[in-house]
Design an enzyme around this catalytic site. Structure first.
Site, mmCIF file in Angstrom:
data_model
loop_
_atom_site.group_PDB
_atom_site.id
_atom_site.type_symbol
_atom_site.label_atom_id
_atom_site.label_comp_id
_atom_site.label_asym_id
_atom_site.label_seq_id
_atom_site.Cartn_x
_atom_site.Cartn_y
_atom_site.Cartn_z
ATOM 1 N N PRO A 1 0.849 -1.203 0.000
ATOM 2 C CA PRO A 1 0.000 0.000 0.000
ATOM 3 C C PRO A 1 0.881 1.249 0.000
ATOM 4 C CG PRO A 1 0.044 -0.987 2.185
ATOM 5 C CD PRO A 1 0.817 -1.908 1.302
ATOM 6 N N ASP B 1 5.802 2.650 2.123
ATOM 7 C CA ASP B 1 5.018 1.449 2.398
ATOM 8 C C ASP B 1 4.217 1.713 3.671
ATOM 9 O OD1 ASP B 1 4.016 -1.013 3.132
ATOM 10 O OD2 ASP B 1 5.882 -2.108 2.812
ATOM 11 N N HIS B 2 2.906 1.880 3.505
ATOM 12 C CA HIS B 2 2.073 2.298 4.636
ATOM 13 C C HIS B 2 1.930 1.199 5.691
ATOM 14 C CE1 HIS B 2 -0.142 5.305 6.553
ATOM 15 N NE2 HIS B 2 -1.011 5.636 5.614
ATOM 16 N N ARG B 3 2.337 -0.032 5.382
ATOM 17 C CA ARG B 3 2.337 -1.085 6.388
ATOM 18 C C ARG B 3 3.432 -0.859 7.423
ATOM 19 N NH1 ARG B 3 3.286 -6.141 2.593
ATOM 20 N NH2 ARG B 3 4.988 -4.697 2.057
#
Length: 437
Positions: A235, A409-411
């Protein structure tokens, strides 16, 4: 006793490669350390050295063969005192023998169509005479190339006599087939069941436009696979800042004047590599990597720098860039970029890195969003520096400004942490003496 020469693993992640070129031939004597072949991995073309002494007795995999699995026996070496003529080729692995490699060059592979559950129609008078083609169960035996040509020409393989081994239909059979071998028109029921528009693979379409088909290199296949996975599984969040470059350009000019006797010339990119590394050190929450149920937190910033090379892209790494002088970064990058374009990088020089930098400013690109290079968690995309209206001390002036976009990387990285990194990066570039300290 004969020795099996196997396809080597030239990097920790290598599963297969292309045997680009043999530098020896049957009958040649080799010693440990001699260069035997050039092998193309997904990132570079590397030399393969002999580890044993002997005489080349057989070459099982021809040069140019793609998709050779690691561990496949590619040649057989006769030991000292053995007669080459008495040595049988050692088998093993997944690669086809040399003769099969030649056949692959003649007939390109294509996926076989699903077998039809209904029996093949009886031949009509116009079809080629002869016995029905050999079948394997309900599937007609035909080469992949013959199937593709038949599909393009609208021919029914069930009406074509095969002249290959065991009645196999080959290219020549399809090309010489008469029009009567065309597939029968679909029934009304079949028309209703068929989709409104049939999507054919690119190689099977009749474009009507002059074109050529170029096979993908191992590198291009890897780029396609990894970036598709990145966009599908990671994401992305994008954050952009405008950065005034005037102070950095002024400092660059002064440093280059001082470094001229050493033959060193800093680029803006060299300075931005340093700025990104320092930013990651100051915002360690962004110097991380998502690892499933855990997070990797790195203690130094190794910057992967995107370098365009023929038919692809590679990212050589400036290790511990935050601790290096910009002159050192400049020297390393020139060497890495040169060897990257020559395909001479060692795997450890392009595999790894904690974050990436991609600069397209030299092409006049104002701003873009880069795709994260997995398993990394961020990449900085640099646009062109250009003269723009810019507010300085509450007054509108003309300044040299560039746009930088971080992909995160939004994780692994929250938006606030990404924003903090972009803020620090902007401050370092606009007040660049911090890059020298």
């Amino acid at each position: 006793m004969p020795i099996a020469i196997q396809m080597p693993a030239l990097s920790p992640t290598m599963e297969e490669g292309t045997l680009a070129k043999w530098l020896v031939k049957v009958g040649d004597k080799v010693s440990s350390g001699d260069i035997m072949a050039e092998i193309e991995t997904d990132k570079a073309t590397m030399e393969f050295e002999a580890v044993d002494e002997g005489t080349i007795a057989h070459i099982q995999v021809e040069e140019g063969t793609e998709g050779v699995k690691v561990g496949t026996v590619i040649a057989t070496l006769a030991e000292e005192g053995e007669d080459v003529g008495d040595v049988d080729p050692i088998s093993g692995g997944d690669a086809a023998p040399a003769s099969a490699a030649k056949d692959e060059k003649t007939e390109e592979a294509a996926p076989a169509p699903s077998p039809s559950p209904s029996p093949a129609p009886a031949p009509e008078p116009e079809a080629s005479a002869g016995p029905a083609p050999t079948k394997d169960g309900d599937r007609i035996i035909a080469s992949p190339l013959a199937r593709r040509i038949a599909e393009q020409k609208g021919l029914d393989l069930a009406r074509i006599k095969g002249t290959g081994p065991n009645g196999r239909i080959v290219k020549a059979d399809v090309e010489s087939a008469k029009p009567g071998a065309a597939a029968p028109a679909p029934t009304a029921t079949e028309k209703e069941a068929a989709p409104a528009v049939e999507q054919k693979p690119a190689e099977a379409q009749d474009f009507g436009i002059p074109h050529e088909v170029e096979k993908l290199s191992g590198m291009r296949k890897t780029i396609a696979r990894r970036l598709t996975e990145s966009k599908q599984q990671v994401p992305h969040i994008y954050l952009t800042v405008d950065i005034r470059l005037d102070a950095l350009l002024k400092l660059r000019g002064e440093l280059n004047q001082a470094l001229e006797p050493q033959g060193i010339k800093l680029s803006v990119n060299d300075m931005l590599i340093k700025a990104l590394a320092k930013s990651l050190e100051q915002v360690p929450a962004c110097n991380v990597q998502f690892a499933g149920d855990s997070m990797l937190k790195f203690e130094r910033a190794d910057i992967s720098v995107a370098v365009s090379i023929p038919n692809g892209l590679i990212t050589p790494i400036v290790k511990d860039a935050g601790a290096k002088a910009m002159s050192k970064i400049s020297t390393e990058m020139k060497d890495l970029a040169t060897r990257a374009k020559d395909g001479k990088l060692a795997p450890e020089e392009y595999q790894g890195g904690t974050a990436s930098l991609s600069n397209m400013g030299m092409f006049g690109i104002k701003q873009f969003e880069a795709v994260i290079n997995p398993p990394q968690a961020m990449i900085m995309a640099i646009g062109a520096g250009e003269k723009r209206p810019y507010v300085v001390d509450d007054a509108l002036q003309i300044a040299t400004v560039m746009s930088a976009t971080g992909s995160f990387d939004h994780r692994a990285i929250d938006g606030a942490d990404g924003a903090q990194l972009m803020k620090v990066f902007k401050e370092l570039v606009e007040a660049p003496l911090g890059l020298v300290a």
